[in-house]
Scaffold this active site. Structure first.
Site, short mmCIF file in Angstrom:
data_model
loop_
_atom_site.label_atom_id
_atom_site.label_comp_id
_atom_site.label_asym_id
_atom_site.label_seq_id
_atom_site.Cartn_x
_atom_site.Cartn_y
_atom_site.Cartn_z
N GLY A 108 -20.32 43.30 -23.61
CA GLY A 108 -21.50 43.87 -23.38
C GLY A 108 -22.57 43.18 -22.75
O GLY A 108 -23.31 42.39 -23.52
N MET A 115 -6.95 26.00 -18.88
CA MET A 115 -7.81 26.82 -18.34
C MET A 115 -8.52 26.59 -17.19
O MET A 115 -8.21 25.75 -16.51
CB MET A 115 -8.75 27.20 -19.81
N ASP A 121 -14.99 25.73 -17.11
CA ASP A 121 -14.34 25.99 -15.63
C ASP A 121 -15.07 25.04 -14.73
O ASP A 121 -14.31 25.03 -13.54
CB ASP A 121 -14.28 27.36 -15.31
O1 F6P Z 1 -14.61 30.68 -18.59
C1 F6P Z 1 -14.02 29.71 -19.99
C2 F6P Z 1 -12.91 30.41 -20.22
O2 F6P Z 1 -12.36 29.46 -21.16
C3 F6P Z 1 -11.77 30.46 -19.08
O3 F6P Z 1 -11.22 29.09 -18.90
C4 F6P Z 1 -10.67 31.42 -19.60
O4 F6P Z 1 -9.97 32.09 -18.81
C5 F6P Z 1 -11.53 32.26 -20.54
O5 F6P Z 1 -12.81 31.66 -20.71
C6 F6P Z 1 -10.93 32.78 -21.84
O6 F6P Z 1 -11.70 33.53 -22.23
P1 F6P Z 1 -11.54 34.29 -23.64
O7 F6P Z 1 -12.34 33.29 -24.80
O8 F6P Z 1 -12.40 35.56 -23.83
O9 F6P Z 1 -10.30 34.37 -24.19
#
Ligand code: F6P
Length: 365
Positions: A78, A185, A143
């Site tokens: 959102g 990640m 990231d």
């Molecule tokens: O952007 C940070 C991050 O941890 C990425 O490395 C990963 O792809 C994503 O967020 C995961 O997001 P969520 O917590 O919404 O699953």
């Protein structure tokens, strides 16, 4: 002259968010009659009826710099420009409610907004700035993919976690003569993968910036397995893809969640390698949100605290539409418009890539 400042944390959480908040509160406390308010769960706290705002004082932020997560809560569902609203038939549509937000900021007599978040959050900051909101961006993400800054806070903590995982996988891999695949990640950036692979001494690292050739990976693994007595460690970034294929992802079913969810490339890689080495024992570890949780390392606390102090100083100086950034050795600021839209990906000439290659780490190319 006193100021009333709204602070929020948006997008995925990240170690160091609380240190930014504390850094801001302490610096603002040195100025005359400043008041800091936190909006709970990004802009949701401002937009909800009744509003969910919390006063940020020296007492409420005492000791929080060592805590992971964010005391304000966060969400990546959102944006005020794409707010999920349920239709009568149960389906969802995204509605632009940014004018409501701006009206509420005026009613609350907010002089400045500090949006602590990643690329998605800073794009929102820029759009609000274009609509006249006096806003400052503070870049966060594990990231490390935001441009204009040498590092984002949270990244070093994630690298520590991933490196610790590599170290642990080495001992069990060596004991069992196994191939261990560690999926980390990073979205479309390979910073966590490459950094932890170099720090941990992995044999192979696969990053989104370099599509991999499974045959090249197989050659390296064959040499490392040394018949059946060796072992091998592969670090693969969640956004990595084979040169003839795409990323492994799925759509999130969550209303208002706008990102594609990456994940699963570790298992796809295992399948591909098992076809080449049917006898080889392999295991996959998906590190997931362990990289985002827990105590920020000292480096991230320091960077985050500096960002918090700088954000307050930008407001004091009336410099809005800016994002706080780290350009070694200084903390400076750039226009938000410059910082959003392009990502900080690993460039072919980056010395960390040369370092990996110079240490016999295969990049799959
Ligand atoms: O952007 C940070 C991050 O941890 C990425 O490395 C990963 O792809 C994503 O967020 C995961 O997001 P969520 O917590 O919404 O699953």
């Amino acid at each position: 002259m006193g100021k009333r400042v709204l602070v929020l944390t948006g997008g995925g959480d990240c170690p160091g968010l609380n240190a930014v908040i504390r850094g801001m509160v302490k610096r603002a406390g040195q100025l005359d009659a400043w008041e800091l308010m936190g909006s709970v769960e990004a802009f949701h706290g401002m937009l909800r009826e009744p509003m969910e705002l919390v006063r940020l004082t020296r007492e409420t932020v005492a000791g929080i710099h060592v805590r992971g997560g964010t005391i304000l809560g966060t969400t990546n569902k959102g944006s005020p420009f794409a707010w999920p609203v349920k239709r009568p038939d149960g389906t969802w549509e995204n509605v632009d409610i940014s004018d409501d937000l701006i009206r509420k900021l005026q009613i609350q007599q907010i002089d400045a907004v500090v949006n602590i978040g990643g690329d998605g959050s800073q794009s929102i900051s820029q759009r609000l700035y274009e609509k006249g909101v006096p806003i400052i961006g503070v870049p966060k993400t594990i990231d490390n993919d935001l441009s204009c800054t040498d590092f984002t806070f949270g990244f070093q903590t994630a690298v520590e976690v991933a490196t610790d995982a590599v170290d642990k996988l080495v001992t069990t891999a060596a004991s069992h003569s196994r191939l261990m695949i560690l999926e980390v990640m990073g979205r479309d950036a390979g910073w966590i993968a490459l950094s932890s692979a170099v720090a941990g001494g992995a044999d192979v690292v696969l990053i989104p910036e370099i599509p991999f050739d499974i045959e090249k990976v197989a050659v390296k693994i064959r040499s490392r397995m040394n018949g059946r007595k060796g072992f091998a460690i592969v670090v693969v970034a969640e956004g990595a893809r084979p040169k003839d294929g795409g990323q492994v992802s799925k759509q999130s079913g969550e209303a208002g969640y706008q990102n594609v969810r990456l994940g699963g490339v570790g298992y796809a890689l295992q399948e591909a390698l098992q076809a080449v080495f049917p006898e080889l024992s392999m295991r996959v570890t998906v590190l997931g949100h362990l990289q985002r949780g827990g105590t920020p390392c000292a480096y991230d606390r320091i960077l985050a605290t500096q960002f918090g102090v700088k954000a307050v100083e930008l407001i004091r100086d009336g410099r809005f539409g800016r994002m706080v950034v780290y350009r070694h050795p200084d903390i400076v600021d750039v226009p938000l418009a410059e910082a959003v839209g392009t990502y900080n990906l690993i460039q072919p000439q980056h010395y960390l890539l040369q370092t990996a290659r110079g240490n016999d780490i295969c990049l799959g190319d």
